[in-house]
Design an enzyme around this catalytic site. Structure first.
Site, PDB file in Angstrom:
ATOM      1  N   GLU A  41       0.964  -1.329   0.211  1.00  0.00           N
ATOM      2  CA  GLU A  41       0.041  -0.144  -0.089  1.00  0.00           C
ATOM      3  C   GLU A  41       1.004   1.215  -0.020  1.00  0.00           C
ATOM      4  O   GLU A  41       1.880   1.265   0.669  1.00  0.00           O
ATOM      5  CB  GLU A  41      -1.068  -0.048   1.307  1.00  0.00           C
ATOM      6  CG  GLU A  41      -1.761   1.230   1.418  1.00  0.00           C
ATOM      7  CD  GLU A  41      -2.641   1.000   2.732  1.00  0.00           C
ATOM      8  OE1 GLU A  41      -3.519   1.857   2.862  1.00  0.00           O
ATOM      9  OE2 GLU A  41      -2.187   0.397   3.424  1.00  0.00           O
ATOM     10  N   LYS A 110      -9.321   2.546  -2.007  1.00  0.00           N
ATOM     11  CA  LYS A 110      -9.644   1.858  -0.879  1.00  0.00           C
ATOM     12  C   LYS A 110     -10.973   2.743  -0.083  1.00  0.00           C
ATOM     13  O   LYS A 110     -11.245   3.754  -0.271  1.00  0.00           O
ATOM     14  CB  LYS A 110      -8.517   2.395   0.113  1.00  0.00           C
ATOM     15  CG  LYS A 110      -8.645   1.722   1.437  1.00  0.00           C
ATOM     16  CD  LYS A 110      -7.433   2.297   2.267  1.00  0.00           C
ATOM     17  CE  LYS A 110      -7.231   1.500   3.626  1.00  0.00           C
ATOM     18  NZ  LYS A 110      -5.984   2.151   4.338  1.00  0.00           N
ATOM     19  N   CYS A 144      -5.470  -2.975   2.841  1.00  0.00           N
ATOM     20  CA  CYS A 144      -5.148  -3.020   4.371  1.00  0.00           C
ATOM     21  C   CYS A 144      -6.450  -3.125   5.133  1.00  0.00           C
ATOM     22  O   CYS A 144      -6.766  -4.127   5.465  1.00  0.00           O
ATOM     23  CB  CYS A 144      -4.316  -1.655   4.383  1.00  0.00           C
ATOM     24  SG  CYS A 144      -3.453  -1.522   6.061  1.00  0.00           S
TER      25      CYS A 144
END
Length: 259
Positions: A41, A110, A144
């Site tokens: 990331e 995200k 994540c």
């Protein structure tokens, strides 16, 4: 399918250094026979969020050009971790995936922003699923904090995703959560989990490393340590189909009662 996870120690706020490091490691992975590589990331900037207006990549174009060219030249698939991508309405934390022809196979921004690291103050959330196809296999990209939302993961596997590609900057104090959540997501979704974390430190955090591939039974195929390294494993998609036939959880779901 041989997959290499590139666990970078990201240079804080230094995109040029990170582009060079990523290219070097991608070339090494390809020379070692990798068919797919994945990056962590925010690999271009790290969590230098307060300077994103200066260092974010406009529409991700620099990262896209680099990764597309490498995928085409080396004949590999690249799951491009995620980068701070500057858009007209703000900056997103976006993953770009390129197939072995260098074509953009998918992208995902995200969805769940992590307040403990101030993402909500500097980033705009995504609003779409992360599905894409590589060599005929339906895959999903996640980033994540997304792994703490099993309903979001299931939204992809319920549509047939067989591999979850996860890029992260997961801190060391919660290493036990990283491992437990990834293994759980593999078991409950009967799929492969390919999770690439970062290594090293930034001014506020020490990161956990421990990038890993997990099979549909929850068995670890390969796992890195905490430092910068590359780890590789081979997956067999036939195993996903075998496990899903043996314990048919998708056929036995009753989603109409889950709300």
């Amino acid at each position: 399918m041989k997959i290499s996870l590139i666990q970078l120690d990201i240079a804080f706020g230094n995109p040029q250094a990170n582009y060079a490091s990523a290219e070097r490691q991608i070339r090494t992975a390809a020379a070692d026979g990798a068919e797919v590589v994945i990056l962590p990331e925010l690999w271009t900037t790290g969590y230098d969020l307060t300077r994103l207006t200066e260092i974010a990549d406009p529409e991700g174009n620099t990262a896209k050009t680099l990764l597309s060219g490498l995928a085409r030249e080396l004949g590999i698939h690249i799951v491009g971790g995620s980068v701070a991508s500057k858009q007209d309405n703000g900056t997103t934390n976006s993953m770009y995936i390129f197939n072995r022809s260098g074509e953009l196979a998918g992208e995902y921004s995200k969805l769940h922003l992590f307040r403990l690291m101030d993402e909500h103050l500097y980033l705009q959330p995504g609003a779409a699923k992360g599905l894409f196809t590589l060599d005929g296999a339906l895959c999903a990209g996640l980033i994540c904090y997304d792994i703490r939302f099993p309903e979001w993961v299931r939204a992809h596997t319920a549509l047939g995703a067989e591999i979850l590609f996860i890029s992260a900057e997961w801190p060391l104090p919660r290493l036990s959560h990283w491992r437990a959540l990834l293994i759980s997501r593999a078991i409950e979704n009967q799929c492969y989990v390919v999770a690439c974390n970062r290594a090293g430190n930034d001014p506020a955090n020490t990161f956990a490393g421990h990038s890993m591939i997990i099979d549909p039974w929850g068995e670890i195929v390969c796992e890195a340590s905490e430092g910068e390294e590359m780890v590789s494993g081979v997956i067999h998609l036939s195993k996903v189909r075998e496990v899903r036939q043996q314990i048919p959880i998708f056929a036995d779901r009753r989603p109409e009662l889950y709300r």
